[in-house]
Enzyme design. Structure first.
Site, PDB file in Angstrom:
ATOM      1  N   LYS A  14      51.913  29.152  49.789  1.00 61.56           N
ATOM      2  CA  LYS A  14      53.197  28.605  49.315  1.00 61.56           C
ATOM      3  C   LYS A  14      54.060  29.695  48.676  1.00 61.56           C
ATOM      4  CE  LYS A  14      53.169  25.528  45.779  1.00 61.56           C
ATOM      5  NZ  LYS A  14      54.055  25.836  44.633  1.00 61.56           N
ATOM      6  N   SER A  15      53.470  30.486  47.793  1.00 65.96           N
ATOM      7  CA  SER A  15      54.246  31.545  47.121  1.00 65.96           C
ATOM      8  C   SER A  15      54.858  32.506  48.138  1.00 65.96           C
ATOM      9  CB  SER A  15      53.340  32.351  46.187  1.00 65.96           C
ATOM     10  OG  SER A  15      52.984  31.600  45.070  1.00 65.96           O
ATOM     11  N   GLY A  83      59.251  24.818  41.106  1.00 60.88           N
ATOM     12  CA  GLY A  83      59.615  25.846  40.134  1.00 60.88           C
ATOM     13  C   GLY A  83      59.883  27.175  40.823  1.00 60.88           C
ATOM     14  N   SER A 156      55.132  35.896  34.120  1.00 62.00           N
ATOM     15  CA  SER A 156      55.600  34.957  35.141  1.00 62.00           C
ATOM     16  C   SER A 156      56.104  35.690  36.376  1.00 62.00           C
ATOM     17  CB  SER A 156      56.724  34.078  34.580  1.00 62.00           C
ATOM     18  OG  SER A 156      57.376  33.410  35.642  1.00 62.00           O
ATOM     19  N   GLN A 158      57.405  34.200  38.772  1.00 58.16           N
ATOM     20  CA  GLN A 158      58.668  33.567  39.161  1.00 58.16           C
ATOM     21  C   GLN A 158      59.847  34.273  38.500  1.00 58.16           C
ATOM     22  OE1 GLN A 158      58.320  29.382  38.353  1.00 58.16           O
ATOM     23  NE2 GLN A 158      56.785  29.082  39.945  1.00 58.16           N
ATOM     24  N   ASP A 305      46.839  28.882  38.740  1.00 58.10           N
ATOM     25  CA  ASP A 305      46.955  27.665  39.553  1.00 58.10           C
ATOM     26  C   ASP A 305      45.597  27.062  39.908  1.00 58.10           C
ATOM     27  OD1 ASP A 305      49.687  27.904  39.432  1.00 58.10           O
ATOM     28  OD2 ASP A 305      49.894  28.802  41.420  1.00 58.10           O
ATOM     29  N   LYS A 332      53.778  23.600  33.577  1.00 63.00           N
ATOM     30  CA  LYS A 332      53.704  23.498  35.045  1.00 63.00           C
ATOM     31  C   LYS A 332      54.240  22.136  35.500  1.00 63.00           C
ATOM     32  CE  LYS A 332      51.997  27.589  35.584  1.00 63.00           C
ATOM     33  NZ  LYS A 332      52.842  28.630  36.147  1.00 63.00           N
ATOM     34  N   ARG A 336      49.503  20.587  32.221  1.00 63.15           N
ATOM     35  CA  ARG A 336      48.179  20.523  32.867  1.00 63.15           C
ATOM     36  C   ARG A 336      47.038  20.505  31.862  1.00 63.15           C
ATOM     37  NH1 ARG A 336      49.452  24.112  38.293  1.00 63.15           N
ATOM     38  NH2 ARG A 336      50.425  22.349  39.365  1.00 63.15           N
ATOM     39  N   ARG A 378      48.292  19.577  41.964  1.00 69.76           N
ATOM     40  CA  ARG A 378      46.997  20.258  41.758  1.00 69.76           C
ATOM     41  C   ARG A 378      46.026  19.404  40.945  1.00 69.76           C
ATOM     42  NH1 ARG A 378      48.010  24.942  44.413  1.00 69.76           N
ATOM     43  NH2 ARG A 378      50.036  25.880  44.022  1.00 69.76           N
TER      44      ARG A 378
HETATM   45  C1  S3P Z   1      54.270  31.262  41.292  1.00 73.29           C
HETATM   46  C2  S3P Z   1      54.004  31.786  40.058  1.00 73.29           C
HETATM   47  C3  S3P Z   1      53.257  31.044  39.018  1.00 73.29           C
HETATM   48  C4  S3P Z   1      52.458  29.913  39.630  1.00 73.29           C
HETATM   49  C5  S3P Z   1      53.274  29.091  40.587  1.00 73.29           C
HETATM   50  C6  S3P Z   1      53.765  29.951  41.725  1.00 73.29           C
HETATM   51  C7  S3P Z   1      55.074  32.071  42.234  1.00 73.29           C
HETATM   52  O1  S3P Z   1      54.185  30.497  38.092  1.00 73.29           O
HETATM   53  O2  S3P Z   1      51.908  29.090  38.634  1.00 73.29           O
HETATM   54  O3  S3P Z   1      52.511  28.034  41.126  1.00 73.29           O
HETATM   55  O4  S3P Z   1      55.105  31.757  43.444  1.00 73.29           O
HETATM   56  O5  S3P Z   1      55.690  33.044  41.777  1.00 73.29           O
HETATM   57  P1  S3P Z   1      54.803  31.393  36.890  1.00 73.29           P
HETATM   58  O6  S3P Z   1      55.508  32.538  37.484  1.00 73.29           O
HETATM   59  O7  S3P Z   1      55.745  30.482  36.162  1.00 73.29           O
HETATM   60  O8  S3P Z   1      53.628  31.783  36.066  1.00 73.29           O
END
Ligand code: S3P
Length: 418
Positions: A14-15, A83, A156, A158, A305, A332, A336, A378
């Site tokens: 997914k990422s 997110g 993070s 993200q 995750d 999340k 969680r 999850r």
């Molecule tokens: C992700 C980063 C993580 C992870 C999320 C996917 C990503 O979150 O928990 O499921 O694809 O960059 P954070 O960056 O908020 O830690």
């Protein structure tokens, strides 16, 4: 007697799928991606890009993308539950000077956006968010971004990727410092696309890199999805599962170390790299006699995750498992820490909720009871796995949320235990 191995093909990560689509959107030539994640989250990112003028043609899990010049979308861009989708897209659109409003479902509206709003503003972005600039909807207005030199205040990927995409799309330099290494898929894809990105004195440096080459890549299998089957094989007697073609990025695989230290029998065969990522196969079999462990807090970002899965495995291990340093779990798709503590208690487990983690005592008694998933994919998958241990009688409040990340999960679970 052990059953013969069952082979399960897990769809794309997914990422990496989000990132591959977003980077392909910056190239005017045609990118081709195969094995894209089929969940709702990635579909939301693809649909939002289309609304910004990117051509996305999907055939099953293969997709052709033609981007280049983005345009302002008409109406609000909805990123659903994602997110990663909303934070990364906000970076890309801010960098590209797009005017847009980004929104999401009730869960996404409760997750913090100030972590991207503040550094984007420091780059000169005209971005506002609701309730003191902290929550969706996010409003972007056209602005010219400037260089950024920044210490990332939260671990993070993200946030890091949001800023990399903003810098990339605006063609301005960036210098970022992470206190804890987080998943580096954006960096690896950028490297594969020939971007001028390097590490200097421990700092991540991006120089102006447009135009990018188009991307041709097979997305590696989703290790975070596969994790539920690794846990299943560890927990269910006589099961042996083979999981080929998985992304084995070391910043995603720390849960394998933990499961091994609990007694899991997990074998890994490395293969060739794909999309700049290490890829390989896993074979997992039930070993019996699991023991509780202390999860080192320093490993938490590399297994964040997988904590729902680790928590249900810990509930079947002799002794106590402690997970600390995981306060981010409260932010999340659901809180969680609270969801897992409530779920484990509902099925008869002994668990203590800590500010930044969980203390879980293993039990022998078959787990039984009704679990509220709190619409968190999850959490739903973790308890679906626990529901397959001998004698279990677990009812889930819903399973529709699973399609957020792993549309094929129910079918693969049925095949695994058939
Ligand atoms: C992700 C980063 C993580 C992870 C999320 C996917 C990503 O979150 O928990 O499921 O694809 O960059 P954070 O960056 O908020 O830690």
């Amino acid at each position: 007697m052990q059953r013969p191995p069952v082979t399960l093909e897990v769809a794309g990560d997914k990422s990496i799928s989000h990132r591959a689509l977003l980077l392909a959107a910056l190239s005017p030539a045609t990118s081709r991606l195969s094995n894209l994640n089929a969940g709702h989250d990635v579909a939301c990112t693809a649909a939002a890009l289309e609304r910004c003028g990117v051509e996305v043609v999907r055939q099953g899990n293969d997709v052709r993308v033609r981007g280049g010049l983005l345009r302002d979308p008409v109406g609000v861009l909805h990123l659903g539950n994602s997110g990663t989708g909303v934070r990364l897209l906000a970076g890309l659109l801010a960098g590209a000077g797009i005017e847009a409003t980004l929104d999401g479902d009730a869960s996404l509206r409760s997750r913090p956006m100030d972590r991207i709003v503040e550094p984007l503003r420091a780059m000169g972005a005209d971005v506002t968010a609701e309730r003191d600039g902290r929550y969706l909807p996010l409003h972007l207005r056209r602005s010219a971004l400037r260089r950024l030199d920044y210490d990332l205040p939260v671990a993070s990927a993200q946030v890091k990727s949001c800023l990399l995409l903003a810098g990339l799309a605006a063609n301005v330099p960036l210098r970022l410092r992470e206190s804890v290494p987080t998943r580096d898929h954006t960096e690896r894809l950028l490297g594969a696309l020939g971007a001028r990105l390097y590490i200097e004195d421990g700092e991540l440096v991006l120089e102006p890199s447009l135009p990018l080459r188009p991307l041709q890549a097979r997305i590696p299998g989703d290790i975070s999805g596969a994790a539920f089957f690794v846990g299943l094989a560890v927990l269910v007697p006589r099961l042996c599962l083979s999981l080929p073609g998985l992304g084995l990025n070391p910043r995603r695989t720390a849960f394998l170390e933990i499961l091994r230290s609990m007694g899991g029998d997990i074998r890994l065969s490395p293969g060739a790299d794909e999309a700049g990522e290490p890829v390989g196969d896993l074979q997992v079999r039930h070993a019996g006699g699991l023991v509780g462990v202390d999860v080192p807090p320093a490993l938490v970002p590399a297994l964040i995750d997988e904590i729902p899965l680790l928590a249900v495995v810990a509930s079947r291990a002799r002794g106590v498992t402690r997970i600390r340093g995981a306060g981010e779990l409260r932010l999340k798709e659901s809180d969680r820490i609270a969801s897992l503590a409530a779920g484990l208690r509902a099925v008869g487990g002994a668990v203590e909720e800590l500010d930044d983690g969980l203390r879980i005592e293993g039990m022998d008694r078959p787990p039984a009871g009704r679990v509220e998933t709190r619409l968190d994919h999850r959490v739903a998958m973790a308890f679906a796995v626990l529901g397959r241990v001998p004698g279990a009688a677990i009812e889930l409040s819903e399973t529709a949320s699973i399609a957020t990340s792993f549309a094929e999960f129910p079918e693969l679970l049925a095949r695994a235990v058939a």
